[in-house]
Design a protein around this motif. Structure first.
Motif, PDB file in Angstrom:
ATOM      1  N   ARG A   7       1.075  -1.763  -0.106  1.00 20.40           N
ATOM      2  CA  ARG A   7       0.318   0.095   0.142  1.00 20.40           C
ATOM      3  C   ARG A   7       0.984   1.294   0.043  1.00 20.40           C
ATOM      4  N   VAL A   8       0.975   2.181  -0.774  1.00 20.80           N
ATOM      5  CA  VAL A   8       1.744   3.353  -1.072  1.00 20.80           C
ATOM      6  C   VAL A   8       1.160   4.780   0.084  1.00 20.80           C
ATOM      7  N   PRO A   9       1.316   4.510   0.825  1.00 17.50           N
ATOM      8  CA  PRO A   9       1.300   5.510   1.649  1.00 17.50           C
ATOM      9  C   PRO A   9       0.669   7.314   1.254  1.00 17.50           C
ATOM     10  N   PRO A  10      -0.133   8.088   1.795  1.00 14.65           N
ATOM     11  CA  PRO A  10      -0.676   9.079   1.031  1.00 14.65           C
ATOM     12  C   PRO A  10       0.723   9.930   0.858  1.00 14.65           C
ATOM     13  N   SER A  11       1.426  10.560   1.904  1.00 14.47           N
ATOM     14  CA  SER A  11       2.724  10.839   2.186  1.00 14.47           C
ATOM     15  C   SER A  11       3.830  11.001   1.329  1.00 14.47           C
ATOM     16  N   ALA A  12       3.992   9.325   0.597  1.00 18.61           N
ATOM     17  CA  ALA A  12       5.479   9.078  -0.394  1.00 18.61           C
ATOM     18  C   ALA A  12       5.452   9.673  -1.836  1.00 18.61           C
ATOM     19  N   SER A  13       5.893  10.119  -1.874  1.00 23.06           N
ATOM     20  CA  SER A  13       6.278  10.704  -3.411  1.00 23.06           C
ATOM     21  C   SER A  13       7.493   9.700  -4.262  1.00 23.06           C
ATOM     22  N   ALA A  14       7.984   8.882  -3.168  1.00 20.68           N
ATOM     23  CA  ALA A  14       8.849   8.309  -4.043  1.00 20.68           C
ATOM     24  C   ALA A  14       8.454   7.328  -4.836  1.00 20.68           C
ATOM     25  N   PRO A  15       7.186   6.131  -4.569  1.00 19.01           N
ATOM     26  CA  PRO A  15       7.448   5.156  -5.782  1.00 19.01           C
ATOM     27  C   PRO A  15       6.190   5.669  -7.719  1.00 19.01           C
ATOM     28  N   PHE A  16       5.820   6.836  -6.957  1.00 18.75           N
ATOM     29  CA  PHE A  16       4.704   7.665  -8.039  1.00 18.75           C
ATOM     30  C   PHE A  16       5.692   7.302  -9.245  1.00 18.75           C
ATOM     31  N   ASN A  17       6.598   8.039  -9.790  1.00 19.41           N
ATOM     32  CA  ASN A  17       7.061   7.474 -11.415  1.00 19.41           C
ATOM     33  C   ASN A  17       7.379   6.590 -11.565  1.00 19.41           C
ATOM     34  N   GLU A  18       7.673   5.192 -10.620  1.00 24.14           N
ATOM     35  CA  GLU A  18       7.654   3.653 -11.055  1.00 24.14           C
ATOM     36  C   GLU A  18       6.097   3.343 -11.116  1.00 24.14           C
ATOM     37  N   LEU A  19       5.203   3.247 -10.978  1.00 25.96           N
ATOM     38  CA  LEU A  19       4.145   3.346 -10.475  1.00 25.96           C
ATOM     39  C   LEU A  19       3.407   4.088 -11.958  1.00 25.96           C
ATOM     40  N   THR A  20       3.740   5.716 -12.229  1.00 26.01           N
ATOM     41  CA  THR A  20       2.819   6.161 -13.496  1.00 26.01           C
ATOM     42  C   THR A  20       3.329   5.377 -14.408  1.00 26.01           C
ATOM     43  N   GLN A  21       4.392   4.662 -15.177  1.00 27.22           N
ATOM     44  CA  GLN A  21       5.110   3.739 -15.606  1.00 27.22           C
ATOM     45  C   GLN A  21       4.599   2.765 -15.854  1.00 27.22           C
ATOM     46  N   CYS A  22       4.370   1.857 -14.569  1.00 29.03           N
ATOM     47  CA  CYS A  22       4.047   1.580 -14.771  1.00 29.03           C
ATOM     48  C   CYS A  22       2.075   1.279 -15.820  1.00 29.03           C
ATOM     49  N   ILE A  23       1.745   2.524 -15.402  1.00 29.90           N
ATOM     50  CA  ILE A  23      -0.034   2.702 -15.339  1.00 29.90           C
ATOM     51  C   ILE A  23      -0.160   3.088 -16.807  1.00 29.90           C
ATOM     52  N   CYS A  24       0.890   3.788 -17.236  1.00 26.88           N
ATOM     53  CA  CYS A  24       0.510   4.028 -19.204  1.00 26.88           C
ATOM     54  C   CYS A  24       1.225   3.139 -19.818  1.00 26.88           C
ATOM     55  N   GLU A  25       2.332   2.092 -19.443  1.00 28.01           N
ATOM     56  CA  GLU A  25       2.672   0.821 -19.991  1.00 28.01           C
ATOM     57  C   GLU A  25       1.680  -0.619 -20.013  1.00 28.01           C
ATOM     58  N   SER A  26       0.516   0.278 -19.431  1.00 28.33           N
ATOM     59  CA  SER A  26      -0.452  -1.593 -19.006  1.00 28.33           C
ATOM     60  C   SER A  26      -1.833  -0.429 -19.669  1.00 28.33           C
ATOM     61  N   TYR A  27      -2.011   1.015 -20.468  1.00 32.75           N
ATOM     62  CA  TYR A  27      -2.751   1.555 -20.877  1.00 32.75           C
ATOM     63  C   TYR A  27      -1.790   1.702 -22.604  1.00 32.75           C
ATOM     64  N   ALA A  28      -0.879   0.714 -22.777  1.00 35.56           N
ATOM     65  CA  ALA A  28      -0.262   1.109 -24.022  1.00 35.56           C
ATOM     66  C   ALA A  28      -0.542  -0.015 -25.639  1.00 35.56           C
ATOM     67  N   VAL A  29      -0.570  -0.994 -25.007  1.00 36.60           N
ATOM     68  CA  VAL A  29      -0.718  -2.000 -25.320  1.00 36.60           C
ATOM     69  C   VAL A  29      -1.603  -3.244 -24.822  1.00 36.60           C
ATOM     70  N   PRO A  30      -2.440  -3.985 -25.053  1.00 34.52           N
ATOM     71  CA  PRO A  30      -3.173  -2.810 -26.197  1.00 34.52           C
ATOM     72  C   PRO A  30      -3.466  -1.029 -26.559  1.00 34.52           C
ATOM     73  N   PRO A  31      -3.440  -0.234 -27.219  1.00 31.27           N
ATOM     74  CA  PRO A  31      -3.625   0.890 -26.433  1.00 31.27           C
ATOM     75  C   PRO A  31      -5.519   1.550 -26.335  1.00 31.27           C
TER      76      PRO A  31
END
Length: 180
Positions: A7-31
């Motif tokens: 679980r990502v704590p609401p105050s955390a910033s560190a995981p959001f680069n990798e989390l955002t990258q994962c989300i973007c990749e998941s919506y890319a294929v299929p587009p």
């Protein structure tokens, strides 16, 4: 693939680069054109804007929201899945008409990632509060969620028709229809 749920704590910033990258990749294929139009500009500046927006929205709704990530411990705790859970004490969704789709492209390991996400805190919290669980998902994920025990309840439709559309509106409609 050994998976761990976090679980990502609401105050955390560190995981959001990798989390955002994962989300973007998941919506890319299929587009997923809706994702591209309404949530993500694929430029580096767009990535930063999306990451910051995800963090800001999460912190603003921290009393009922939970970001969960799944990491693969064999590849250095890389985030391989993520889900944003919202817990509502009243059902926020009306009843919709059925619109089935077959997600033939889902790989088996994606089901494992989803099972790890939805078989834990989100469902447990809903059970603790004696609430039904609803997942808002694209057509692409419908069969995967059904494989994890969720039942299809309805579809949200987006109507793009507009009187006297601007050239920009027409371009967005063309992009939605053809994925250009």
């Amino acid at each position: 693939m050994p998976l761990q749920l976090h679980r990502v704590p609401p105050s955390a910033s560190a995981p959001f680069n990798e989390l955002t990258q994962c989300i973007c990749e998941s919506y890319a294929v299929p587009p997923n054109r809706l994702w591209r139009l309404f949530r993500h500009d694929p430029t580096p500046a767009g990535f930063i804007e999306l990451r910051d927006r995800l963090m800001s929205e999460y912190r603003a709704d921290a009393n009922r929201a939970s970001w969960l990530t799944v990491v693969d411990t064999e590849i250095g705790d890389k985030i391989v899945g993520a889900a944003l859970w919202h817990t509502y004490v009243e059902n926020p969704y009306p009843v919709f008409e059925e619109h089935p789709v077959e997600a033939y492209w889902w790989a088996e390991d994606q089901y494992d990632i989803l099972k790890t996400i939805i078989s834990n805190p989100g469902v447990q919290e809903a059970d603790r509060l004696n609430l039904e669980s609803f997942i808002e998902a694209t057509d692409l994920g419908k069969l995967a969620y059904e494989a994890c025990g969720f039942v299809y309840a309805g579809t949200n439709y987006m109507e793009s028709a507009k009187r006297n559309p601007s050239p920009q509106w027409r371009e967005l409609e063309r992009e939605m229809q053809y994925g250009i």
